[in-house]
Every structure is written in structure tokens, then in C-alpha cells.
Write a protein that holds these residues in place. Structure first.
Motif, PDB file in Angstrom:
ATOM      1  N   SER A  62       0.817  -1.217   0.000  1.00 13.46           N
ATOM      2  CA  SER A  62       0.000   0.000   0.000  1.00 13.46           C
ATOM      3  C   SER A  62       0.849   1.265   0.000  1.00 13.46           C
ATOM      4  O   SER A  62       0.343   2.345  -0.264  1.00 13.46           O
ATOM      5  CB  SER A  62      -0.947   0.006   1.197  1.00 13.46           C
ATOM      6  OG  SER A  62      -0.197  -0.036   2.388  1.00 13.46           O
ATOM      7  N   THR A  63       2.119   1.143   0.316  1.00 14.91           N
ATOM      8  CA  THR A  63       3.004   2.307   0.266  1.00 14.91           C
ATOM      9  C   THR A  63       4.179   1.990  -0.641  1.00 14.91           C
ATOM     10  O   THR A  63       4.580   0.842  -0.789  1.00 14.91           O
ATOM     11  CB  THR A  63       3.535   2.681   1.664  1.00 14.91           C
ATOM     12  OG1 THR A  63       4.227   1.560   2.197  1.00 14.91           O
ATOM     13  CG2 THR A  63       2.417   3.081   2.603  1.00 14.91           C
ATOM     14  N   ILE A  64       4.712   3.013  -1.217  1.00 13.22           N
ATOM     15  CA  ILE A  64       5.859   2.856  -2.112  1.00 13.22           C
ATOM     16  C   ILE A  64       6.995   3.709  -1.569  1.00 13.22           C
ATOM     17  O   ILE A  64       6.810   4.905  -1.313  1.00 13.22           O
ATOM     18  CB  ILE A  64       5.508   3.302  -3.542  1.00 13.22           C
ATOM     19  CG1 ILE A  64       4.398   2.422  -4.092  1.00 13.22           C
ATOM     20  CG2 ILE A  64       6.733   3.256  -4.437  1.00 13.22           C
ATOM     21  CD1 ILE A  64       3.858   2.883  -5.415  1.00 13.22           C
ATOM     22  N   HIS A  65       8.153   3.104  -1.377  1.00 14.84           N
ATOM     23  CA  HIS A  65       9.315   3.834  -0.878  1.00 14.84           C
ATOM     24  C   HIS A  65       9.952   4.567  -2.043  1.00 14.84           C
ATOM     25  O   HIS A  65      10.371   3.959  -3.025  1.00 14.84           O
ATOM     26  CB  HIS A  65      10.315   2.876  -0.236  1.00 14.84           C
ATOM     27  CG  HIS A  65      11.550   3.563   0.246  1.00 14.84           C
ATOM     28  ND1 HIS A  65      11.520   4.469   1.276  1.00 14.84           N
ATOM     29  CD2 HIS A  65      12.833   3.491  -0.170  1.00 14.84           C
ATOM     30  CE1 HIS A  65      12.756   4.922   1.466  1.00 14.84           C
ATOM     31  NE2 HIS A  65      13.561   4.341   0.597  1.00 14.84           N
ATOM     32  N   LEU A  66      10.007   5.877  -1.962  1.00 18.41           N
ATOM     33  CA  LEU A  66      10.580   6.688  -3.028  1.00 18.41           C
ATOM     34  C   LEU A  66      12.028   7.077  -2.768  1.00 18.41           C
ATOM     35  O   LEU A  66      12.667   7.659  -3.634  1.00 18.41           O
ATOM     36  CB  LEU A  66       9.750   7.966  -3.218  1.00 18.41           C
ATOM     37  CG  LEU A  66       8.292   7.748  -3.627  1.00 18.41           C
ATOM     38  CD1 LEU A  66       7.569   9.078  -3.679  1.00 18.41           C
ATOM     39  CD2 LEU A  66       8.211   7.027  -4.951  1.00 18.41           C
ATOM     40  N   GLY A  67      12.538   6.779  -1.598  1.00 20.89           N
ATOM     41  CA  GLY A  67      13.912   7.149  -1.282  1.00 20.89           C
ATOM     42  C   GLY A  67      14.004   8.604  -0.832  1.00 20.89           C
ATOM     43  O   GLY A  67      13.014   9.316  -0.758  1.00 20.89           O
ATOM     44  N   MET A  68      15.200   9.023  -0.533  1.00 15.72           N
ATOM     45  CA  MET A  68      15.432  10.405  -0.100  1.00 15.72           C
ATOM     46  C   MET A  68      15.948  11.215  -1.278  1.00 15.72           C
ATOM     47  O   MET A  68      16.821  10.764  -2.013  1.00 15.72           O
ATOM     48  CB  MET A  68      16.467  10.453   1.034  1.00 15.72           C
ATOM     49  CG  MET A  68      15.954   9.912   2.340  1.00 15.72           C
ATOM     50  SD  MET A  68      14.625  10.910   3.012  1.00 15.72           S
ATOM     51  CE  MET A  68      15.484  12.422   3.360  1.00 15.72           C
TER      52      MET A  68
END
Length: 92
Positions: A62-68
Motif C-alpha cells: 500500500s506504500t511505495i518507498h521513493l527514497g530520499m
């Protein structure tokens, strides 16, 4: 494959509809309603396709990690335009 708008929370309701279609299909076959059989089979295929899309959607995170973001490259710049070199002439 076409884009299907699906809400996994609606899966129980669609499963109920699909089960009802199975019952209606059995009745239509028993009564010899060939047009109804074809229509129900088409509707069941669409419901099965939507259920599969719901299962796939529910399996996705349900969430997507986009990074910093990396701001080091842009640090200290106020715009993308290069600065004009200072002139030695005073005010006019």
C-alpha cells in the motif's frame, strides 16, 4: 488488458454477486433459456476478471518507498540561471 478500477474492500460483495450468478446460470440451463445462459456467462467472466484484479491489487504494497531526494547538487542556488560576473564600474 483494459484498466479496471477496483477497490479490494468490495471483494466480498463481488464474490456474493458471482455466487448468485452461478445459481442463476444453473437455473437458466435447467429452463433452457439459451440467451440468458450466454448473458450470465459473459457477466460471470467480467466478474471473475474483476475479482482477479482485486486480488492482484490487494497483494500490492500500500506504500511505495521513493527514497530520499539528493539536494547536494542544488544547495546554495536560488535559480537555474548563471550569475552575471560583478562589474568594476560604479553606479551611473
Amino acid at each position: 488488458m483494459s484498466l479496471l478500477l477496483v477497490d479490494p474492500a468490495q471483494m466480498p460483495r463481488l464474490q456474493e454477486i458471482h455466487a448468485n450468478l452461478v445459481d442463476r446460470l444453473q437455473e437458466a440451463r435447467k429452463e433452457g433459456w439459451l440467451g440468458e445462459v450466454a448473458a450470465i456467462e459473459t457477466t460471470m467472466a467480467a466478474a471473475a476478471q474483476k475479482l482477479e484484479a482485486m486480488r492482484e491489487r490487494a497483494a500490492q504494497p500500500s506504500t511505495i518507498h521513493l527514497g530520499m531526494p539528493d539536494f547536494r547538487r542544488n544547495a546554495g542556488r536560488s535559480s537555474g540561471e548563471p550569475e552575471a560576473p560583478p562589474t568594476s564600474a560604479g553606479p551611473l
